[in-house]
Design a protein around this motif. Structure first.
Motif, PDB file in Angstrom:
ATOM      1  N   VAL A 147       0.827  -1.220   0.000  1.00 34.34           N
ATOM      2  CA  VAL A 147       0.000   0.000   0.000  1.00 34.34           C
ATOM      3  C   VAL A 147       0.859   1.266   0.000  1.00 34.34           C
ATOM      4  O   VAL A 147       1.661   1.509   0.902  1.00 34.34           O
ATOM      5  N   THR A 156      -8.361  -3.218  -2.463  1.00 33.69           N
ATOM      6  CA  THR A 156      -8.122  -2.211  -1.426  1.00 33.69           C
ATOM      7  C   THR A 156      -9.330  -2.089  -0.510  1.00 33.69           C
ATOM      8  O   THR A 156      -9.218  -2.093   0.706  1.00 33.69           O
ATOM      9  N   LYS A 157     -10.505  -1.984  -1.143  1.00 35.40           N
ATOM     10  CA  LYS A 157     -11.709  -1.765  -0.350  1.00 35.40           C
ATOM     11  C   LYS A 157     -12.414  -3.070   0.023  1.00 35.40           C
ATOM     12  O   LYS A 157     -13.393  -3.056   0.758  1.00 35.40           O
ATOM     13  N   GLU A 181     -14.368  -4.999  -1.646  1.00 34.48           N
ATOM     14  CA  GLU A 181     -15.784  -5.036  -2.020  1.00 34.48           C
ATOM     15  C   GLU A 181     -15.907  -5.040  -3.533  1.00 34.48           C
ATOM     16  O   GLU A 181     -14.991  -4.648  -4.261  1.00 34.48           O
ATOM     17  N   ASN A 196     -17.930  -3.788  -6.890  1.00 35.96           N
ATOM     18  CA  ASN A 196     -18.812  -2.732  -7.383  1.00 35.96           C
ATOM     19  C   ASN A 196     -19.184  -3.018  -8.816  1.00 35.96           C
ATOM     20  O   ASN A 196     -18.389  -3.580  -9.571  1.00 35.96           O
TER      21      ASN A 196
END
Lengths: 195, 195
Positions: free
Chosen positions: A19, A100-101, A103, A105
């Motif tokens: 990161v 990163t998130k 999730e 989308n």
């Protein structure tokens, strides 16, 4: 692109071996002068590719894409990450997983703005696993648009996205390609300019 | 701003008496040349306000804000609509209800990028009920920053937001202020340039 690499070295924060946080000039606070330089650099690298549109993804792709569109003289379309009430159907959509998130989308664009007549430059702020770029490629294939290439501000060259995309024959231009993040330090690769 | 009003008249779609869709140049596809003109116009209107930062909201506020920041020579911070894993604490946050999307979002910025030393121009693409602007005012009050004014690309002058914000004493500059949407037609107010 030296000015970008210098900015990453002076302001980027290495949070782990994977990161890199560049919130002070790209992902949260934006440096408009640097974005203009980035736009000019991409316009130079993709000059002669007969680009008619740029496709990017909200939100951090918008600033570099708009500056590139300004220099190339073409409109920018940004894919949205979920449907809004004013964009309900008549869409090209793709599923994108963000590591990163953590999730998934749906990204989508209106069918009104990209067609089989278009030659499109895909742009994004970061390239890591390549999920977002593959989502945009999927959308452009649905639209039967020609893909001129892919312009990435910062590539995490130690992850698989760039390799997979280049293996499929796409022309990728990366302004800062990172070989390694470790002990708070950033090591750059040489710039990738080949197919 | 005549060029913007002409663009709204030629490309805007009046979907109802309250909904104007400008997806072809502002909210989905972006016209970079128009954004540059918008940036120059805001920079002209807020010249001499000693602005040190621009605060906007993802995603449609970013393009006009970055172009304004380029001309004024100041950074842009965009508030995010939900927390991401790389921005977990150390935030200023506010709750914003979107009447368009019929949902409530938390908007937030890192405490790193706006401080009591800053004089901030708030910008957004649309002003209707004023929820987003009041959220950004809330955030700037938490940061103890000075608010120079508010720059709005398109104001729905027939809704309450602009009136409420001006009543609180804020200087609002609107590039296209809409008096009425009806039968597919857009009627503009005269531009608001007073406090």
């Amino acid at each position: 692109m030296d000015v970008l690499k210098q900015k990453i070295l002076s302001e980027g924060k290495v949070l782990s071996d994977t990161v890199l946080k560049v919130d002070s000039f790209l992902n949260h606070q934006i440096d408009p002068v640097l974005m203009q330089e980035i736009g000019k650099e991409f316009a130079q690298r993709f000059k002669g590719f007969d680009i008619t549109k740029i496709l990017t993804l909200e939100s951090s792709g918008i600033a570099p894409a708009v500056m590139t569109g300004l220099t190339l003289g073409v409109p920018v379309v940004f894919a949205r990450k979920r449907k809004s009430l004013t964009l309900t159907d008549h869409l090209y959509s793709a599923e994108v997983y963000s590591f990163t998130k953590k999730e998934s989308n749906e990204i989508s664009i209106s069918q009104d703005f990209i067609s089989s007549e278009d030659t499109v430059l895909i742009m994004d702020d970061f390239l890591a696993n390549g999920q977002a770029v593959f989502g945009m490629i999927d959308i452009l294939n649905q639209a039967k648009a020609r893909i001129a290439g892919i312009g990435i501000v910062i590539e995490k060259g130690f992850q698989e996205g760039g390799k997979k995309i280049r293996q499929q024959g796409y022309h990728v231009e990366t302004l800062a390609n990172i070989a390694k993040l470790s002990d708070g330090n950033v090591t750059f690769k040489k710039e990738e300019t080949c197919i």
